[in-house]
Every structure is written in structure tokens, then in C-alpha cells.
Design an enzyme around this catalytic site. Sequence first.
Site, PDB file in Angstrom:
ATOM      1  NE  ARG A   4      41.974  74.914  61.218  1.00 44.28           N
ATOM      2  CZ  ARG A   4      42.287  73.983  60.319  1.00 44.28           C
ATOM      3  NH1 ARG A   4      42.874  72.866  60.703  1.00 44.28           N
ATOM      4  NH2 ARG A   4      42.054  74.161  59.030  1.00 44.28           N
ATOM      5  CG  ASP A   5      42.278  69.482  69.988  1.00 33.93           C
ATOM      6  OD1 ASP A   5      41.786  68.356  70.178  1.00 33.93           O
ATOM      7  OD2 ASP A   5      42.763  70.183  70.915  1.00 33.93           O
ATOM      8  CB  ILE A   6      41.019  74.316  72.116  1.00 34.94           C
ATOM      9  CG1 ILE A   6      41.067  75.785  72.505  1.00 34.94           C
ATOM     10  CG2 ILE A   6      41.329  73.412  73.290  1.00 34.94           C
ATOM     11  CD1 ILE A   6      39.955  76.205  73.456  1.00 34.94           C
ATOM     12  CG  HIS A  12      36.155  63.590  70.286  1.00 35.32           C
ATOM     13  ND1 HIS A  12      35.583  63.343  71.524  1.00 35.32           N
ATOM     14  CD2 HIS A  12      37.489  63.627  70.495  1.00 35.32           C
ATOM     15  CE1 HIS A  12      36.542  63.258  72.433  1.00 35.32           C
ATOM     16  NE2 HIS A  12      37.719  63.406  71.831  1.00 35.32           N
ATOM     17  CG  MET A  13      38.053  60.173  63.809  1.00 30.82           C
ATOM     18  SD  MET A  13      37.275  59.745  62.222  1.00 30.82           S
ATOM     19  CE  MET A  13      36.157  58.469  62.728  1.00 30.82           C
ATOM     20  CG  HIS A  14      41.707  63.294  68.453  1.00 29.63           C
ATOM     21  ND1 HIS A  14      42.128  64.412  69.147  1.00 29.63           N
ATOM     22  CD2 HIS A  14      40.974  62.569  69.333  1.00 29.63           C
ATOM     23  CE1 HIS A  14      41.671  64.367  70.396  1.00 29.63           C
ATOM     24  NE2 HIS A  14      40.972  63.248  70.533  1.00 29.63           N
ATOM     25  CG  ASN A  46      41.812  59.183  72.704  1.00 30.28           C
ATOM     26  OD1 ASN A  46      42.575  58.303  72.314  1.00 30.28           O
ATOM     27  ND2 ASN A  46      42.127  60.468  72.649  1.00 30.28           N
ATOM     28  CD  GLU A  62      42.151  64.978  78.174  1.00 31.94           C
ATOM     29  OE1 GLU A  62      41.894  66.032  77.553  1.00 31.94           O
ATOM     30  OE2 GLU A  62      43.292  64.652  78.528  1.00 31.94           O
ATOM     31  CB  VAL A  63      35.561  65.862  75.334  1.00 23.55           C
ATOM     32  CG1 VAL A  63      34.173  66.416  74.990  1.00 23.55           C
ATOM     33  CG2 VAL A  63      36.508  67.005  75.710  1.00 23.55           C
TER      34      VAL A  63
HETATM   35  P1  AMP Z   1      39.930  63.247  74.086  1.00 26.61           P
HETATM   36  O1  AMP Z   1      41.053  63.044  75.035  1.00 26.61           O
HETATM   37  O2  AMP Z   1      39.967  62.289  72.943  1.00 26.61           O
HETATM   38  O3  AMP Z   1      38.591  63.274  74.787  1.00 26.61           O
HETATM   39  O4  AMP Z   1      40.188  64.672  73.433  1.00 26.61           O
HETATM   40  C1  AMP Z   1      39.484  65.817  73.722  1.00 26.61           C
HETATM   41  C2  AMP Z   1      40.067  66.918  72.892  1.00 26.61           C
HETATM   42  O5  AMP Z   1      39.188  68.022  72.913  1.00 26.61           O
HETATM   43  C3  AMP Z   1      41.430  67.419  73.371  1.00 26.61           C
HETATM   44  O6  AMP Z   1      42.402  67.248  72.341  1.00 26.61           O
HETATM   45  C4  AMP Z   1      41.175  68.895  73.676  1.00 26.61           C
HETATM   46  O7  AMP Z   1      42.270  69.724  73.350  1.00 26.61           O
HETATM   47  C5  AMP Z   1      39.949  69.196  72.833  1.00 26.61           C
HETATM   48  N1  AMP Z   1      39.125  70.283  73.294  1.00 26.61           N
HETATM   49  C6  AMP Z   1      38.641  70.489  74.541  1.00 26.61           C
HETATM   50  N2  AMP Z   1      37.894  71.609  74.577  1.00 26.61           N
HETATM   51  C7  AMP Z   1      37.889  72.118  73.328  1.00 26.61           C
HETATM   52  C8  AMP Z   1      37.299  73.261  72.713  1.00 26.61           C
HETATM   53  N3  AMP Z   1      36.543  74.124  73.412  1.00 26.61           N
HETATM   54  N4  AMP Z   1      37.512  73.473  71.398  1.00 26.61           N
HETATM   55  C9  AMP Z   1      38.277  72.627  70.680  1.00 26.61           C
HETATM   56  N5  AMP Z   1      38.855  71.523  71.194  1.00 26.61           N
HETATM   57  C10 AMP Z   1      38.667  71.268  72.492  1.00 26.61           C
END
Ligand code: AMP
Length: 120
Positions: free
Chosen positions: A29-31, A100-102, A87, A95-96
Site C-alpha cells: 500500500r502507498d504510504i 513501480h506501477m500505481h 511515472n 519520485e522514487v
Molecule cells: P512516484 O511519484 O511514481 O515515484 O511515486 C512514488 C510513490 O511512493 C508515492 O505515491 C509515495 O507516496 C510512495 N511512497 C514513498 N515512500 C513510501 C513508503 N515507505 N511506503 C509506501 N509508499 C511509499
Amino acid sequence: MSGCIFCKIIAGEIPSKIVWQDENVVAFRDISPLAPTHVLIVPRKHLVTFSDFSAGDGPIMTSLAVAVREVAKLDGVLESGYRLIVNNGPDGGQEVMHVHMHLLGGRNIGPMIKRSVPEG
Ligand code: AMP
């Protein structure tokens, strides 16, 4: 990869709410959820963007597809529908830096892209 937050989640070094996993993929789950269902589906292999997948990654792609169906089923959004977002890079809003796929669902997710974003 050291320093990668998703690699640490996959390794169990930092906590997460895992909803599904197999040998290639972990879904958690997304945080900071943007919808009632907001799950991140992440390959165990550290790749930065979607462009880094190669021909040998077929089993990972299969696991990603299976994960989508299984997560949607578990969260009860298989019939109501859901959106998948990947993204990539700066313009993609990534951002990460671990691909990853949302998976977003549980409500109408709205228009695909805000009309205010300049076209180009
Ligand atoms: P993106 O902008 O596609 O790179 O999305 C990165 C996602 O990772 C964001 O929706 C964040 O809320 C999520 N995220 C960052 N750190 C964590 C974590 N420790 N556990 C779960 N989700 C995370």
C-alpha cells in the site's frame, strides 16, 4: 540497491503493508494514498524506469500483470475498475527511482490528465 527505499521495503528492512507478492514482484500500500485503493506494484529487481526492462525480463512482466489482477481482486475493484500509472523520469513525475506501477481504484479516478497541463 543500497539507498533505494523500495529495495529496503522488498528486503523487509523498513515496514510496509504488503498485499501480494511472488518471486518477481511485491505489491504494497502507498504510504500516502490518493484513492481508497492505492497499491504500488514493484519488481524485486532494481530497475529505475520502465525503459530499463529488457527481453529477459519476460517473467517479471508476467508477474506484474498477474499482480494487477490479484491486487484488484483482493481489494474488490476488479469489476468497478481501476487505473494503472507508471511515472517515468522528471517529466513523468517520478519520485522514487525504482520502477513501480500505481494501482488506483475504489472511486472514480477522474480524467486521465489535467487539462491545465500544457500540451506539447
Ligand atoms: P512516484 O511519484 O511514481 O515515484 O511515486 C512514488 C510513490 O511512493 C508515492 O505515491 C509515495 O507516496 C510512495 N511512497 C514513498 N515512500 C513510501 C513508503 N515507505 N511506503 C509506501 N509508499 C511509499
